[in-house]
Write a protein that holds these residues in place. Structure first.
Motif, PDB file in Angstrom:
ATOM      1  N   GLN A  59       0.831  -1.208   0.000  1.00 47.26           N
ATOM      2  CA  GLN A  59       0.000   0.000   0.000  1.00 47.26           C
ATOM      3  C   GLN A  59       0.863   1.254   0.000  1.00 47.26           C
ATOM      4  N   LEU A  60       1.907   1.266   0.810  1.00 49.80           N
ATOM      5  CA  LEU A  60       2.782   2.436   0.862  1.00 49.80           C
ATOM      6  C   LEU A  60       3.519   2.636  -0.457  1.00 49.80           C
ATOM      7  N   SER A  61       3.869   1.540  -1.126  1.00 52.95           N
ATOM      8  CA  SER A  61       4.499   1.661  -2.447  1.00 52.95           C
ATOM      9  C   SER A  61       3.571   2.355  -3.426  1.00 52.95           C
ATOM     10  N   GLU A  62       2.256   2.072  -3.302  1.00 59.06           N
ATOM     11  CA  GLU A  62       1.280   2.750  -4.143  1.00 59.06           C
ATOM     12  C   GLU A  62       1.182   4.226  -3.784  1.00 59.06           C
ATOM     13  N   TYR A  63       1.269   4.540  -2.490  1.00 55.87           N
ATOM     14  CA  TYR A  63       1.182   5.939  -2.050  1.00 55.87           C
ATOM     15  C   TYR A  63       2.347   6.771  -2.585  1.00 55.87           C
ATOM     16  N   VAL A  64       3.530   6.192  -2.646  1.00 61.46           N
ATOM     17  CA  VAL A  64       4.712   6.963  -3.048  1.00 61.46           C
ATOM     18  C   VAL A  64       5.048   6.763  -4.519  1.00 61.46           C
ATOM     19  N   ALA A  65       4.206   6.037  -5.261  1.00 59.42           N
ATOM     20  CA  ALA A  65       4.483   5.792  -6.688  1.00 59.42           C
ATOM     21  C   ALA A  65       4.506   7.119  -7.444  1.00 59.42           C
ATOM     22  N   GLY A  66       5.378   7.190  -8.414  1.00 61.79           N
ATOM     23  CA  GLY A  66       5.486   8.406  -9.212  1.00 61.79           C
ATOM     24  C   GLY A  66       6.682   8.336 -10.131  1.00 61.79           C
ATOM     25  N   ARG A  67       7.160   9.497 -10.502  1.00 62.43           N
ATOM     26  CA  ARG A  67       8.266   9.562 -11.455  1.00 62.43           C
ATOM     27  C   ARG A  67       9.523   8.907 -10.891  1.00 62.43           C
ATOM     28  N   TYR A  68       9.769   9.116  -9.600  1.00 66.37           N
ATOM     29  CA  TYR A  68      10.945   8.531  -8.966  1.00 66.37           C
ATOM     30  C   TYR A  68      10.488   7.472  -7.979  1.00 66.37           C
ATOM     31  N   ALA A  69      10.685   6.229  -8.331  1.00 61.92           N
ATOM     32  CA  ALA A  69      10.213   5.126  -7.502  1.00 61.92           C
ATOM     33  C   ALA A  69      11.035   5.028  -6.213  1.00 61.92           C
ATOM     34  N   VAL A  70      10.348   4.697  -5.120  1.00 64.46           N
ATOM     35  CA  VAL A  70      10.994   4.513  -3.823  1.00 64.46           C
ATOM     36  C   VAL A  70      11.069   3.015  -3.546  1.00 64.46           C
ATOM     37  N   PRO A  71      12.244   2.447  -3.345  1.00 72.78           N
ATOM     38  CA  PRO A  71      12.366   1.006  -3.082  1.00 72.78           C
ATOM     39  C   PRO A  71      11.604   0.606  -1.825  1.00 72.78           C
ATOM     40  N   VAL A  72      11.069  -0.604  -1.843  1.00 73.87           N
ATOM     41  CA  VAL A  72      10.343  -1.107  -0.682  1.00 73.87           C
ATOM     42  C   VAL A  72      11.256  -1.149   0.540  1.00 73.87           C
ATOM     43  N   GLU A  73      12.529  -1.462   0.330  1.00 70.35           N
ATOM     44  CA  GLU A  73      13.462  -1.524   1.450  1.00 70.35           C
ATOM     45  C   GLU A  73      13.578  -0.175   2.147  1.00 70.35           C
ATOM     46  N   THR A  74      13.554   0.912   1.355  1.00 67.17           N
ATOM     47  CA  THR A  74      13.625   2.253   1.938  1.00 67.17           C
ATOM     48  C   THR A  74      12.382   2.549   2.764  1.00 67.17           C
ATOM     49  N   ILE A  75      11.211   2.153   2.251  1.00 71.82           N
ATOM     50  CA  ILE A  75       9.968   2.356   2.982  1.00 71.82           C
ATOM     51  C   ILE A  75      10.011   1.621   4.312  1.00 71.82           C
ATOM     52  N   ALA A  76      10.483   0.366   4.281  1.00 73.83           N
ATOM     53  CA  ALA A  76      10.586  -0.418   5.517  1.00 73.83           C
ATOM     54  C   ALA A  76      11.559   0.231   6.492  1.00 73.83           C
ATOM     55  N   ASN A  77      12.659   0.806   5.978  1.00 71.70           N
ATOM     56  CA  ASN A  77      13.625   1.470   6.848  1.00 71.70           C
ATOM     57  C   ASN A  77      13.025   2.717   7.499  1.00 71.70           C
ATOM     58  N   VAL A  78      12.186   3.441   6.751  1.00 76.14           N
ATOM     59  CA  VAL A  78      11.529   4.625   7.313  1.00 76.14           C
ATOM     60  C   VAL A  78      10.636   4.218   8.487  1.00 76.14           C
ATOM     61  N   ILE A  79       9.876   3.123   8.299  1.00 75.46           N
ATOM     62  CA  ILE A  79       8.997   2.647   9.373  1.00 75.46           C
ATOM     63  C   ILE A  79       9.816   2.267  10.602  1.00 75.46           C
ATOM     64  N   ASP A  80      10.913   1.560  10.385  1.00 71.12           N
ATOM     65  CA  ASP A  80      11.784   1.192  11.508  1.00 71.12           C
ATOM     66  C   ASP A  80      12.268   2.433  12.244  1.00 71.12           C
ATOM     67  N   ARG A  81      12.625   3.464  11.481  1.00 69.80           N
ATOM     68  CA  ARG A  81      13.143   4.698  12.088  1.00 69.80           C
ATOM     69  C   ARG A  81      12.042   5.427  12.855  1.00 69.80           C
ATOM     70  N   LEU A  82      10.825   5.411  12.345  1.00 69.42           N
ATOM     71  CA  LEU A  82       9.707   6.034  13.049  1.00 69.42           C
ATOM     72  C   LEU A  82       9.492   5.380  14.409  1.00 69.42           C
ATOM     73  N   VAL A  83       9.676   4.063  14.446  1.00 70.54           N
ATOM     74  CA  VAL A  83       9.543   3.342  15.718  1.00 70.54           C
ATOM     75  C   VAL A  83      10.696   3.695  16.650  1.00 70.54           C
ATOM     76  N   GLU A  84      11.900   3.753  16.109  1.00 68.79           N
ATOM     77  CA  GLU A  84      13.061   4.082  16.933  1.00 68.79           C
ATOM     78  C   GLU A  84      12.938   5.473  17.549  1.00 68.79           C
ATOM     79  N   CYS A  85      12.273   6.379  16.835  1.00 73.07           N
ATOM     80  CA  CYS A  85      12.076   7.740  17.336  1.00 73.07           C
ATOM     81  C   CYS A  85      10.855   7.851  18.243  1.00 73.07           C
ATOM     82  N   GLU A  86      10.262   6.721  18.592  1.00 72.31           N
ATOM     83  CA  GLU A  86       9.141   6.646  19.538  1.00 72.31           C
ATOM     84  C   GLU A  86       7.861   7.274  19.010  1.00 72.31           C
TER      85      GLU A  86
END
Length: 333
Positions: A59-86
């Protein structure tokens, strides 16, 4: 929830600023997308284990779809970082849930007037005092259910709208895929939905979880006919996505949003002429066909407009030029 409140100054939250410094605007955008997914589905959490994790990342890949694709691994890393930042609960994240006290309090406030809310208090973070602060009368169904659960220490059961004392649900397996049912009335229609789910699973070659079967029951009760389900399955098979269940679910959501519930609605949608007078953008190598045929349920077989044919031809030519550049060892932007 049909809508959710957004705090003024959200992006000034120090926790969110640190994520933005690392990932740019992608950090807060993914954060808001996760809130949107949670409030629009379970209401106060996201199942993020096993098949649920794959569904969320898709679902998040669909949200960020566009001219410059965002790798799924990057999306997963963002989620991990959001958790680390509480910004989300670390303890519950390790158990396969994306949630936070802020998210759950927003859900609590939004459901103060409801009498049929089901909560898994095993993952509930707000305290009785915090809920009473928002509901001084103490009449909230969720608050009363929480008090009953805490006093009786009930385990292994889900909250039922007619039995507030039965408010706790335990995970039945280590994958955490058994999430809480949101509307008890949907349980009554699970039998016909089960038959439909069996047929669709066979067509798509995948398995649906319990909650998606209940979602099928809700759509059937809403009036969605079998022809629409089958057409959505056909669209999914035509696209051959990596996660057929997730793609199929998105197509159904699109159908519901567009009011496509019956075979007649499908026929009317296919017969609807495609706009011919869309403004064209400057020829910078990209046109913007935001509504290609097939992007809405039931339009897969609609004829191509002239501007669409031109765009597809130009897209093919760009691909050819890029492939030749790669073969020559040139840098491709």
């Amino acid at each position: 929830m049909d809508w959710w409140p957004r705090d003024i100054g959200l992006f000034r939250d120090p926790k969110l600023r640190s994520v933005r410094q690392e990932f740019g605007v992608l950090g807060p955008y993914i954060y808001e997308c996760l809130l949107d997914i949670a409030y629009g589905d379970k209401g106060y959490y996201i199942n993020y284990s096993g098949r649920g994790r794959e569904d969320v990342l898709w679902q998040l890949s669909e949200y960020v779809a566009g001219r410059y694709a965002v790798p799924v691994e990057t999306i997963a890393n963002v989620i991990d970082r959001l958790v680390e930042c509480e910004l989300f609960s670390d303890g519950l994240y390790k158990r396969g849930f994306i949630t936070s006290k802020r998210m759950q309090m927003s859900y609590f406030i939004a459901t103060l007037g409801r009498s049929g809310v089901q909560i898994n208090f095993d993952i509930w973070l707000p305290t009785e005092e915090e809920m009473r602060e928002k509901n001084p009368s103490g009449k909230s169904f969720v608050l009363q259910s929480y008090i009953s659960w805490r006093e009786k220490h009930i385990t292994g059961q889900e909250t039922d709208v007619s039995q507030p004392e039965s408010t706790h649900s335990t995970e039945q397996d280590s994958t955490g895929e058994n999430s809480i049912v949101q509307h008890s009335r949907e349980q009554q229609s699970s039998a016909p939905a089960s038959a439909l789910a069996d047929e669709l699973e066979e067509l798509l070659g995948c398995r649906f979880d319990k909650n998606f079967c209940l979602e099928l029951a809700r759509l059937q009760k809403l009036g969605m006919q079998q022809e629409v389900f089958l057409d959505a399955a056909r669209q999914t098979n035509d696209k051959t996505p990596r996660s057929p269940a997730a793609y199929f679910r998105t197509v159904l959501q699109s159908c519901e949003r567009d009011g496509i519930l019956t075979a007649a609605d499908l026929g009317a949608t296919r017969a609807k002429p495609i706009e011919q007078s869309r403004p064209k953008q400057a020829d910078d190598g990209y046109l913007s066909p935001t509504n290609l045929h097939g992007s809405s349920c039931g339009q897969e077989n609609a004829p191509l407009a002239d501007w669409e044919e031109a765009w597809l031809a130009q897209k093919a030519e760009i691909r050819k030029r890029r492939q030749k550049a790669i073969e020559r060892g040139e840098e491709v932007d």
